[in-house]
Scaffold this motif. Structure first.
Motif, mmCIF file in Angstrom:
data_model
loop_
_atom_site.group_PDB
_atom_site.id
_atom_site.type_symbol
_atom_site.label_atom_id
_atom_site.label_comp_id
_atom_site.label_asym_id
_atom_site.label_seq_id
_atom_site.Cartn_x
_atom_site.Cartn_y
_atom_site.Cartn_z
ATOM 1 N N PHE A 170 -1.791 23.830 6.595
ATOM 2 C CA PHE A 170 -2.624 23.088 5.643
ATOM 3 C C PHE A 170 -2.154 21.646 5.552
ATOM 4 O O PHE A 170 -1.005 21.329 5.766
ATOM 5 C CB PHE A 170 -2.602 23.751 4.254
ATOM 6 N N ASN A 171 -3.106 20.759 5.231
ATOM 7 C CA ASN A 171 -2.783 19.350 5.022
ATOM 8 C C ASN A 171 -3.816 18.714 4.127
ATOM 9 O O ASN A 171 -4.776 19.348 3.731
ATOM 10 C CB ASN A 171 -2.682 18.602 6.372
ATOM 11 N N ASP B 85 -9.266 25.674 13.276
ATOM 12 C CA ASP B 85 -8.202 24.664 13.353
ATOM 13 C C ASP B 85 -6.984 24.944 12.477
ATOM 14 O O ASP B 85 -5.938 24.305 12.663
ATOM 15 C CB ASP B 85 -8.741 23.272 12.996
ATOM 16 N N ASP B 86 -7.054 25.847 11.524
ATOM 17 C CA ASP B 86 -5.967 26.023 10.559
ATOM 18 C C ASP B 86 -5.224 27.350 10.681
ATOM 19 O O ASP B 86 -4.007 27.395 10.466
ATOM 20 C CB ASP B 86 -6.509 25.894 9.128
ATOM 21 N N GLU C 171 0.829 -1.200 0.000
ATOM 22 C CA GLU C 171 0.000 0.000 0.000
ATOM 23 C C GLU C 171 0.864 1.252 0.000
ATOM 24 O O GLU C 171 1.826 1.371 0.756
ATOM 25 C CB GLU C 171 -0.908 0.004 1.227
ATOM 26 N N LYS C 172 0.529 2.197 -0.856
ATOM 27 C CA LYS C 172 1.272 3.440 -0.975
ATOM 28 C C LYS C 172 0.508 4.567 -0.283
ATOM 29 O O LYS C 172 -0.697 4.708 -0.470
ATOM 30 C CB LYS C 172 1.498 3.777 -2.445
ATOM 31 N N LYS C 173 1.229 5.343 0.499
ATOM 32 C CA LYS C 173 0.625 6.460 1.209
ATOM 33 C C LYS C 173 1.378 7.744 0.861
ATOM 34 O O LYS C 173 2.601 7.793 0.933
ATOM 35 C CB LYS C 173 0.668 6.237 2.720
ATOM 36 N N PHE C 174 0.623 8.759 0.482
ATOM 37 C CA PHE C 174 1.218 10.053 0.159
ATOM 38 C C PHE C 174 0.496 11.136 0.950
ATOM 39 O O PHE C 174 -0.734 11.200 0.955
ATOM 40 C CB PHE C 174 1.110 10.347 -1.344
ATOM 41 N N SER C 175 1.259 11.968 1.645
ATOM 42 C CA SER C 175 0.685 13.090 2.389
ATOM 43 C C SER C 175 1.401 14.376 1.988
ATOM 44 O O SER C 175 2.594 14.368 1.640
ATOM 45 C CB SER C 175 0.799 12.872 3.900
ATOM 46 N N ILE D 13 6.610 23.578 2.791
ATOM 47 C CA ILE D 13 5.870 22.571 2.030
ATOM 48 C C ILE D 13 6.520 21.213 2.269
ATOM 49 O O ILE D 13 7.702 21.018 1.987
ATOM 50 C CB ILE D 13 5.866 22.903 0.525
ATOM 51 N N ILE D 14 5.739 20.267 2.798
ATOM 52 C CA ILE D 14 6.273 18.956 3.185
ATOM 53 C C ILE D 14 5.530 17.858 2.437
ATOM 54 O O ILE D 14 4.304 17.750 2.531
ATOM 55 C CB ILE D 14 6.144 18.727 4.697
ATOM 56 N N ALA D 15 6.276 17.040 1.693
ATOM 57 C CA ALA D 15 5.717 15.880 0.999
ATOM 58 C C ALA D 15 6.295 14.617 1.625
ATOM 59 O O ALA D 15 7.506 14.497 1.809
ATOM 60 C CB ALA D 15 6.038 15.926 -0.487
#
Length: 326
Positions: free
Chosen positions: A325-326, A285-286, A23-27, A68-70
Motif C-alpha cells: 500500500f502507498n 498492482d497491490d 516545500e514539504k513532502k510526506f509519503s 509501515i514506512i513514513a
C-alpha cells in the motif's frame, strides 16, 4: 511603471523559489504478508523442520509481518521511520524499528545518512515486498541485516556510484556496547555493486557482489556472490535468480544457490545446494500471490524424513500473500 512591473515580477519569482525550496513532502507506504507452508518430505508438527534460513520456517498458516514506512522531506533534508510488526519483523530486528534515519542532500551528487538502515550487502532484503522469492537464501540469512551509523552516498557519474560508511558492530543497532566500529564501502557501476564490510568485533570481513542484467525484455538474471571470514570461521557461496515474465501479471522465477560454511575447527564443512521455484501473480498492482516450491540438499544429514530418519534433503511448498500500500 516599468520599474514597478519589473519589481513585482522579481518578487513573484523570488517567492515562488522560496515556496519551492521549503516545500514539504510526506509519503506513507508499506506492506503486510502471510503464508501457508508444508513440508513434503518431512513431518509438520511442533518440532519444526525447515531450512536454516531466516523467516518462513513454520508449518501451517503463519504470519509474516506488517511494514509501515513514513518518509518526510523538506528541501534538502528528510527522515524515514520504518516500523515492523509480526514474526518476520521480530526475527530481523530486536525492536519494532526496522529503519530510522535522517538524511541531508548536500548536493545533487552527495547524500549523508545518519541512523539505522538496512544493510547494503546482498541481493535480498527483509521486507518480502522487495524480494522475488518469499523464502530467503542462505547468503542473506548469514549476512548482516542492518547497520546503525553514518554513511555518505556519492553519484560519481551516470553509471558510477560510491558509498562509504562507519557503523556500530553488525546488527548491534540500538547502542554501541564496547566502543568498536565497523566500516563499509560500496562501488556501483550500471546496477552492479561490489560491497565490502569490515567488522573486527562482529561479523569479521565480508565481500559481496550483487547485480544482474536483462537478457531480453521478458528475461532477467540476478546474481549474488559473497565470501565472509571471521578468524577462520565464515562462509562463501553464490546464487542465480533467473526470472521470466509470462504476462503483465505473472512472472516465474528460480533461485539456485550453493552455500558453503568454512571453519578451521571442523574437518568437513557443511555445504548446501538449494533450488527455489517461485511464481508471482499480481492482482490490481497491490496484491501479490506467490506459490513456491523449495528443495534443499545438504552434504550431511541435516533434515529428517517422514519416518523420522536423518536425511540430506528437504522438499517444502508454500504460498504467500503480500499486500503493498502507498
Amino acid at each position: 511603471m516599468k520599474i514597478l512591473i519589473t519589481s513585482f515580477f522579481t518578487l513573484v519569482v523570488t517567492l515562488g523559489f522560496a515556496q519551492e525550496a521549503s516545500e514539504k513532502k510526506f509519503s506513507f507506504d508499506g506492506s503486510i504478508d502471510a503464508y501457508y507452508r508444508t513440508n513434503l518430505t518431512a513431518p509438520n508438527d511442533d518440532n519444526q523442520i525447515a531450512p536454516s534460513t531466516s523467516f518462513a520456517e513454520t508449518a501451517g498458516f503463519s504470519l509474516g509481518m506488517a511494514n509501515i514506512i513514513a518518509n518526510y522531506e523538506k528541501g534538502k533534508i528528510g527522515a524515514v521511520a520504518d516500523l515492523v510488526f509480526g514474526p518476520r519483523g521480530e526475527a530481523a530486528s530486536s525492536t519494532i524499528i526496522n529503519q530510522m534515519y535522517a538524511y541531508y542532500n548536500i548536493s545533487e551528487n552527495t547524500t549523508l545518512t545518519f541512523g539505522k538502515f538496512n544493510t547494503f550487502l546482498g541481493y535480498e532484503v527483509i521486507a518480502p515486498a522487495g524480494n522475488f522469492n518469499y523464502s530467503t537464501s542462505y547468503l542473506f540469512s548469514n549476512g548482516p541485516f542492518s547497520h546503525t551509523g553514518l554513511k555518505a552516498d556519492f553519484t560519481l557519474s551516470d553509471d558510477f556510484s560510491l558509498m562509504l560508511g562507519v557503523f556500530n558492530q553488525t546488527d548491534v543497532t540500538e547502542f554501541n556496547p564496547d566502543g568498536s566500529y565497523a566500516v563499509g564501502a560500496q562501488l556501483g557501476y550500471a546496477d552492479q555493486y561490489l560491497n565490502l564490510l569490515y567488522d573486527d568485533a562482529g561479523l569479521g570481513f565480508e565481500v559481496d557482489y550483487t547485480g544482474g542484467f536483462d537478457a531480453s525484455d521478458e528475461f532477467f538474471i540476478g546474481i549474488n556472490a559473497a565470501y565472509a571470514d571471521n578468524d577462520g570461521e565464515g562462509f562463501y557461496g553464490a546464487a542465480l535468480y533467473p526470472q521470466y515474465s509470462l504476462s503483465e501479471t505473472f512472472t516465474l522465477g528460480l533461485r539456485g544457490e550453493f552455500f558453503q560454511t568454512q571453519s578451521e575447527f571442523v574437518e568437513d564443512d557443511l555445504n548446501v545446494f538449494a533450488v527455489t521455484l517461485t511464481g508471482s501473480y499480481t492482482i490490481e498492482d497491490d496484491l501479490i500471490i506467490k506459490p513456491e516450491l523449495r528443495l534443499d540438499s545438504g552434504s550431511e544429514d541435516i533434515f529428517i524424513d517422514t519416518d523420522l530418519a536423518p536425511t540430506e534433503s528437504l522438499a517444502a511448498f508454500l504460498v504467500a500473500a503480500i499486500y503493498k500500500f502507498n
